[in-house]
Design an enzyme around this catalytic site. Structure first.
Site, PDB file in Angstrom:
ATOM      1  N   ASP A 183      34.294  39.623  35.076  1.00  0.00           N
ATOM      2  CA  ASP A 183      33.971  40.489  33.980  1.00  0.00           C
ATOM      3  C   ASP A 183      32.534  40.269  34.070  1.00  0.00           C
ATOM      4  O   ASP A 183      31.783  39.327  33.996  1.00  0.00           O
ATOM      5  CB  ASP A 183      34.492  39.830  32.763  1.00  0.00           C
ATOM      6  CG  ASP A 183      34.062  40.776  31.579  1.00  0.00           C
ATOM      7  OD1 ASP A 183      33.442  41.649  31.702  1.00  0.00           O
ATOM      8  OD2 ASP A 183      34.764  40.355  30.614  1.00  0.00           O
ATOM      9  N   GLU A 209      35.210  44.091  36.345  1.00  0.00           N
ATOM     10  CA  GLU A 209      35.373  44.598  35.012  1.00  0.00           C
ATOM     11  C   GLU A 209      34.079  44.966  34.591  1.00  0.00           C
ATOM     12  O   GLU A 209      33.344  44.185  34.418  1.00  0.00           O
ATOM     13  CB  GLU A 209      36.418  43.526  34.270  1.00  0.00           C
ATOM     14  CG  GLU A 209      36.624  43.983  32.810  1.00  0.00           C
ATOM     15  CD  GLU A 209      37.473  43.169  32.114  1.00  0.00           C
ATOM     16  OE1 GLU A 209      37.342  43.091  30.831  1.00  0.00           O
ATOM     17  OE2 GLU A 209      38.425  42.592  32.766  1.00  0.00           O
ATOM     18  N   HIS A 286      43.268  44.686  27.451  1.00  0.00           N
ATOM     19  CA  HIS A 286      42.223  43.948  26.981  1.00  0.00           C
ATOM     20  C   HIS A 286      42.809  43.022  25.892  1.00  0.00           C
ATOM     21  O   HIS A 286      43.213  43.450  25.052  1.00  0.00           O
ATOM     22  CB  HIS A 286      41.016  44.498  26.630  1.00  0.00           C
ATOM     23  CG  HIS A 286      39.866  43.533  26.139  1.00  0.00           C
ATOM     24  ND1 HIS A 286      39.457  43.567  24.926  1.00  0.00           N
ATOM     25  CD2 HIS A 286      39.049  42.787  27.016  1.00  0.00           C
ATOM     26  CE1 HIS A 286      38.466  42.594  24.775  1.00  0.00           C
ATOM     27  NE2 HIS A 286      38.186  42.150  26.142  1.00  0.00           N
TER      28      HIS A 286
END
Length: 351
Positions: A183, A209, A286
């Site tokens: 991420d 991400e 998410h």
């Protein structure tokens, strides 16, 4: 069954996640009816969302009838349309998410059915979980078979080495068969991304991400296909199926990640998944390991992958929601309890 009251609360969080503030953190929504059935939901927007729900949305919903999933979707459309002048994205939709989830929970309580059964189809009640956080070794010990770690680009070339070191550590602990992701939280640019793809290639990451900001759809689209086998993932900061229509039009992402407590709730989630199916795009919500996303994953075409935030070994969990499914051997199993199957710790609400 008629709606008699709608109330939003900002819980008394003892340990909010790092970086969260009252203007951003999650809210709780309660909807009451003339039959005594109560539904609970979870939304975003923090303190800023409370007057939207306790004012405008309450005025629109009190006295309305709720008997079916069609009613919920109709009410969603009405709340969305009524809030367009100040909404469409952001706090207003985060508030709408909490209301929508409370309505789905309410219908499940009334029908004595879990939300995933209300959504139809053949549900998958045992779902693969992935752990998000920085304690890779501990997550592997807990039995997860998929893991996402965070990396923030600061401009220091040593950041490349830091990313490689964490990827190597994660692969060592999780083994060759595990899914690994990173991420970036909107901190990389195109140059950093392509160089990271080159350096991280030996560790076979599944996705990168939130590479760029959600407004730079063309920039994300340009990266697709340029990162080897790595997918360009994102969408937690996008709102409603209308927003994802633009994501689809620009071909911005390989994998969509709507947050069900932010993007418009289950109703928006269903429409986003339907749109993704048309585009042949996988959806991995998410924070999907929370019950709000988990029920959507169980009953829809979402990928079999649910995000969990285990925190750290030392952290003491905040028991806002009780009876949540727990990860066992890397999987989450949904119960057949009505609604979302959780109860609120009312001691944490400002009643």
């Amino acid at each position: 069954m008629k709606i008699t009251n709608l109330t939003a609360f900002y819980p008394r969080y003892r340990q909010p996640l790092a970086g969260w503030r009252p203007q951003l953190w999650q809210i709780v929504v309660r909807v009451e009816t003339d039959r005594g059935v109560v539904g609970w939901g979870y939304g975003g927007g923090g303190l800023s969302a409370l007057p939207i729900i306790n004012g405008h949305f309450r005025q629109l919903l009190v006295g309305r009838t709720l008997e079916s999933r069609t009613d919920i979707m109709t009410l969603w459309d009405e709340l969305y349309a009524a809030s367009i002048p100040y909404g469409r994205k952001g706090v207003a939709i985060m508030a709408l998410s909490g209301v929508d989830l409370a309505l789905w929970d309410l219908l499940g309580q009334a029908e004595r059915l879990p939300v995933y059964q209300l959504l139809g189809g053949q549900p998958r009640t045992r779902l693969r979980a992935y752990a998000t956080g920085q304690e890779s070794a501990w997550y592997a010990e807990l039995g997860y078979t998929a893991h996402k770690f965070s990396h923030r680009w600061t401009g220091d070339p040593a950041d490349y080495d830091q990313a490689v070191a964490h990827a190597e550590l994660a692969r060592t602990h999780f083994g060759q068969g595990a899914l690994l992701m990173v991420d970036c939280y909107m901190s990389w640019d195109a140059t950093v991304t392509t160089e990271m793809a080159r350096r991280l290639a030996p560790y076979r990451l599944y996705w990168f991400e939130d590479l760029l900001t959600p407004d730079d759809l063309s920039g994300q689209a340009a990266l697709r296909g340029e990162l080897g086998s790595v997918l360009v993932a994102g969408g937690e900061h996008e709102f409603t199926h209308y927003g994802f229509q633009e994501v689809a039009r620009q071909g911005a992402l390989d994998l969509w990640q709507p947050d069900i407590t932010w993007c418009g709730g289950i109703t928006a989630g269903l429409r986003i998944v339907e749109l993704a199916q048309q585009q042949q795009i996988p959806v991995v919500p998410h924070r999907g390991g929370e019950v709000w996303g988990l029920h959507l994953i169980a009953a829809s075409a979402c990928a079999d992958l649910a995000e969990v935030l285990p925190g750290t070994r030392q952290a003491q969990p905040d028991p806002l929601w009780q009876d949540e499914p727990q990860v066992t051997a890397g999987y989450l199993t949904l119960s057949d309890a009505p609604g979302f199957g959780v109860t609120i710790n009312e001691a944490m609400l400002s009643l």
